[in-house]
Design a protein around this motif. Sequence first.
Motif, PDB file in Angstrom:
ATOM      1  N   TYR A  11      38.230  44.387  42.699  1.00 41.26           N
ATOM      2  CA  TYR A  11      37.952  45.710  41.952  1.00 41.26           C
ATOM      3  C   TYR A  11      37.249  45.617  40.535  1.00 41.26           C
ATOM      4  O   TYR A  11      36.073  46.562  40.365  1.00 41.26           O
ATOM      5  CB  TYR A  11      39.405  46.126  41.559  1.00 41.26           C
ATOM      6  CG  TYR A  11      39.561  47.420  40.809  1.00 41.26           C
ATOM      7  CD1 TYR A  11      39.383  48.681  41.693  1.00 41.26           C
ATOM      8  CD2 TYR A  11      39.811  47.550  39.379  1.00 41.26           C
ATOM      9  CE1 TYR A  11      39.690  50.042  40.861  1.00 41.26           C
ATOM     10  CE2 TYR A  11      39.732  48.719  38.859  1.00 41.26           C
ATOM     11  CZ  TYR A  11      39.826  50.052  39.461  1.00 41.26           C
ATOM     12  OH  TYR A  11      39.829  51.151  38.695  1.00 41.26           O
ATOM     13  N   ILE A  12      37.285  44.624  39.971  1.00 41.89           N
ATOM     14  CA  ILE A  12      36.451  44.526  38.656  1.00 41.89           C
ATOM     15  C   ILE A  12      36.787  43.225  38.258  1.00 41.89           C
ATOM     16  O   ILE A  12      37.818  42.384  38.658  1.00 41.89           O
ATOM     17  CB  ILE A  12      36.935  45.450  37.351  1.00 41.89           C
ATOM     18  CG1 ILE A  12      36.261  45.596  36.308  1.00 41.89           C
ATOM     19  CG2 ILE A  12      38.417  45.049  36.831  1.00 41.89           C
ATOM     20  CD1 ILE A  12      36.395  46.511  35.470  1.00 41.89           C
ATOM     21  N   SER A  13      35.780  42.524  37.190  1.00 40.64           N
ATOM     22  CA  SER A  13      36.032  41.174  36.763  1.00 40.64           C
ATOM     23  C   SER A  13      35.824  41.431  35.363  1.00 40.64           C
ATOM     24  O   SER A  13      35.354  42.154  34.887  1.00 40.64           O
ATOM     25  CB  SER A  13      34.468  40.222  37.297  1.00 40.64           C
ATOM     26  OG  SER A  13      34.661  40.117  38.396  1.00 40.64           O
ATOM     27  N   CYS A  14      36.678  40.457  34.702  1.00 36.02           N
ATOM     28  CA  CYS A  14      37.096  40.729  33.114  1.00 36.02           C
ATOM     29  C   CYS A  14      37.209  39.216  32.379  1.00 36.02           C
ATOM     30  O   CYS A  14      37.606  38.361  33.278  1.00 36.02           O
ATOM     31  CB  CYS A  14      37.819  41.668  32.863  1.00 36.02           C
ATOM     32  SG  CYS A  14      39.521  41.722  33.752  1.00 36.02           S
ATOM     33  N   LYS A  15      37.280  39.181  31.205  1.00 35.27           N
ATOM     34  CA  LYS A  15      37.368  38.238  30.451  1.00 35.27           C
ATOM     35  C   LYS A  15      38.734  37.969  29.726  1.00 35.27           C
ATOM     36  O   LYS A  15      39.081  39.121  28.969  1.00 35.27           O
ATOM     37  CB  LYS A  15      36.149  37.913  29.518  1.00 35.27           C
ATOM     38  CG  LYS A  15      36.217  36.446  28.727  1.00 35.27           C
ATOM     39  CD  LYS A  15      34.935  36.337  28.149  1.00 35.27           C
ATOM     40  CE  LYS A  15      34.776  37.134  26.736  1.00 35.27           C
ATOM     41  NZ  LYS A  15      33.583  36.867  26.074  1.00 35.27           N
ATOM     42  N   LEU A  35      46.497  45.952  41.576  1.00 33.57           N
ATOM     43  CA  LEU A  35      45.400  44.992  41.370  1.00 33.57           C
ATOM     44  C   LEU A  35      46.164  43.743  40.745  1.00 33.57           C
ATOM     45  O   LEU A  35      47.235  43.637  40.190  1.00 33.57           O
ATOM     46  CB  LEU A  35      44.737  45.409  40.115  1.00 33.57           C
ATOM     47  CG  LEU A  35      43.942  46.743  40.121  1.00 33.57           C
ATOM     48  CD1 LEU A  35      43.058  46.921  38.676  1.00 33.57           C
ATOM     49  CD2 LEU A  35      42.826  46.932  41.346  1.00 33.57           C
ATOM     50  N   ILE A  36      45.628  42.603  41.230  1.00 38.19           N
ATOM     51  CA  ILE A  36      46.015  41.212  41.346  1.00 38.19           C
ATOM     52  C   ILE A  36      45.348  40.318  40.454  1.00 38.19           C
ATOM     53  O   ILE A  36      44.120  40.029  40.846  1.00 38.19           O
ATOM     54  CB  ILE A  36      46.597  40.490  42.653  1.00 38.19           C
ATOM     55  CG1 ILE A  36      47.475  41.337  43.487  1.00 38.19           C
ATOM     56  CG2 ILE A  36      47.389  39.287  42.192  1.00 38.19           C
ATOM     57  CD1 ILE A  36      46.718  42.310  44.526  1.00 38.19           C
ATOM     58  N   THR A  37      45.521  39.839  39.446  1.00 41.71           N
ATOM     59  CA  THR A  37      44.633  38.822  38.658  1.00 41.71           C
ATOM     60  C   THR A  37      44.535  37.436  39.490  1.00 41.71           C
ATOM     61  O   THR A  37      45.642  36.995  39.822  1.00 41.71           O
ATOM     62  CB  THR A  37      45.222  38.502  37.484  1.00 41.71           C
ATOM     63  OG1 THR A  37      45.235  39.701  36.442  1.00 41.71           O
ATOM     64  CG2 THR A  37      44.410  37.687  36.457  1.00 41.71           C
ATOM     65  N   GLN A  38      43.107  37.204  39.534  1.00 38.50           N
ATOM     66  CA  GLN A  38      43.094  35.826  40.267  1.00 38.50           C
ATOM     67  C   GLN A  38      42.017  35.236  39.649  1.00 38.50           C
ATOM     68  O   GLN A  38      40.698  35.765  38.885  1.00 38.50           O
ATOM     69  CB  GLN A  38      42.259  36.334  41.736  1.00 38.50           C
ATOM     70  CG  GLN A  38      43.521  36.792  42.549  1.00 38.50           C
ATOM     71  CD  GLN A  38      44.409  35.617  42.970  1.00 38.50           C
ATOM     72  OE1 GLN A  38      44.262  34.600  43.336  1.00 38.50           O
ATOM     73  NE2 GLN A  38      45.677  36.274  42.930  1.00 38.50           N
ATOM     74  N   PRO A  39      41.989  34.000  39.506  1.00 43.36           N
ATOM     75  CA  PRO A  39      43.162  33.138  39.827  1.00 43.36           C
ATOM     76  C   PRO A  39      44.374  33.253  39.054  1.00 43.36           C
ATOM     77  O   PRO A  39      43.940  33.389  37.495  1.00 43.36           O
ATOM     78  CB  PRO A  39      42.620  31.754  39.893  1.00 43.36           C
ATOM     79  CG  PRO A  39      41.584  31.683  38.725  1.00 43.36           C
ATOM     80  CD  PRO A  39      40.915  32.899  38.762  1.00 43.36           C
ATOM     81  N   GLN A  40      45.554  33.273  39.151  1.00 42.39           N
ATOM     82  CA  GLN A  40      46.729  33.050  38.537  1.00 42.39           C
ATOM     83  C   GLN A  40      47.076  31.836  37.891  1.00 42.39           C
ATOM     84  O   GLN A  40      46.972  30.920  38.704  1.00 42.39           O
ATOM     85  CB  GLN A  40      47.897  33.688  39.254  1.00 42.39           C
ATOM     86  CG  GLN A  40      47.711  35.333  39.524  1.00 42.39           C
ATOM     87  CD  GLN A  40      48.966  35.834  39.865  1.00 42.39           C
ATOM     88  OE1 GLN A  40      50.042  35.495  40.064  1.00 42.39           O
ATOM     89  NE2 GLN A  40      48.714  37.216  39.898  1.00 42.39           N
ATOM     90  N   PRO A  41      47.249  31.768  36.613  1.00 40.51           N
ATOM     91  CA  PRO A  41      47.467  30.429  36.061  1.00 40.51           C
ATOM     92  C   PRO A  41      48.804  29.727  36.997  1.00 40.51           C
ATOM     93  O   PRO A  41      49.785  30.604  37.400  1.00 40.51           O
ATOM     94  CB  PRO A  41      47.851  30.660  34.798  1.00 40.51           C
ATOM     95  CG  PRO A  41      47.133  32.015  34.446  1.00 40.51           C
ATOM     96  CD  PRO A  41      47.238  32.881  35.801  1.00 40.51           C
ATOM     97  N   SER A  42      49.141  28.678  36.846  1.00 40.46           N
ATOM     98  CA  SER A  42      50.217  28.050  37.213  1.00 40.46           C
ATOM     99  C   SER A  42      51.371  28.329  36.036  1.00 40.46           C
ATOM    100  O   SER A  42      51.260  28.404  35.164  1.00 40.46           O
ATOM    101  CB  SER A  42      50.237  26.475  37.624  1.00 40.46           C
ATOM    102  OG  SER A  42      49.786  25.910  36.079  1.00 40.46           O
TER     103      SER A  42
END
Length: 286
Positions: A11-15, A35-42
């Motif tokens: 959907y979008i890339s962000c920092k 929306l799911i943040t990828q990669p998700q931190p461990s």
Amino acid sequence: MTYINSTSQVYISCKDHTVSNENFELVWNDHQDILITQPQPSLESLPKYYQSEDYISHTDASKNFSDKLYQGVKNVMLQKKVKLINSLVKHSDKSLLDVGAGTGDFLKTAKLKNWKVRGVEPNAQARKLAKEKTINLVEDISLLSSIDTYDVITLWHVLEHIPDLENQLEKFHYLLNSNGYLIIAVPNFKSYDAQHYQEFWAAYDVPRHLWHFSKEGIQRLMKNHNFKLQNTLPLIFDSYYVSLLSEKYKTGSSNYLKAFRVGLTSNLKAKSTKEYSSHIYVFKKY
């Protein structure tokens, strides 16, 4: 259940503007409208992304204008939040669990209104500040007594942070009394301020925010876990605060007047679209 399937797309890339400056993608599942943040931190690495003085919900900081604005709005909202839970539960022996309780101010306010309170907060510094206010919090929901249940469970801008989302929702359902209420406040990625700021929208807050909800998306999610929506309420102040942070991320300057204009425009547009920067959702267990 996993939310990423063949219908998912970026959907979008962000920092991460707060801690790491790392880049993340938000993957959109059109079936769930989440929306799911990828990669998700461990689970092991996630705490390091909260190690910042700028992460204000873990402090009582009031150093600059945005801190003072946050604390001022928080004090107003504490009374409104308690008024909301009082409107839902009328009996005297009323019990409240606040998940992601921060420094304990909401529980302290509710306790003064005769609620029996418990809270969960993973951050040690926040728990220490809460203890100074005579609010004792546990680090994890698993440390709560298995025999205690609650009339209301609240998550004020917390659901988006929870790694094990499916299992946690099952636990909330189990911990609620019959006909109990689950109250959730989350940002709305379909708001005007989100569309305006795009990848600089502060409420994406990757990777601390693992999930990003639309109004439709959160209703679908909660229905899958036997919660029925009772009410949706706007969080008017959020558009101003989020716009203030977003301006800083986008331009390097706070741009107070521009942030105010964007926040105001977002609220005015939401009067017709009903897409506010953030919403409170009141769900009832069934």
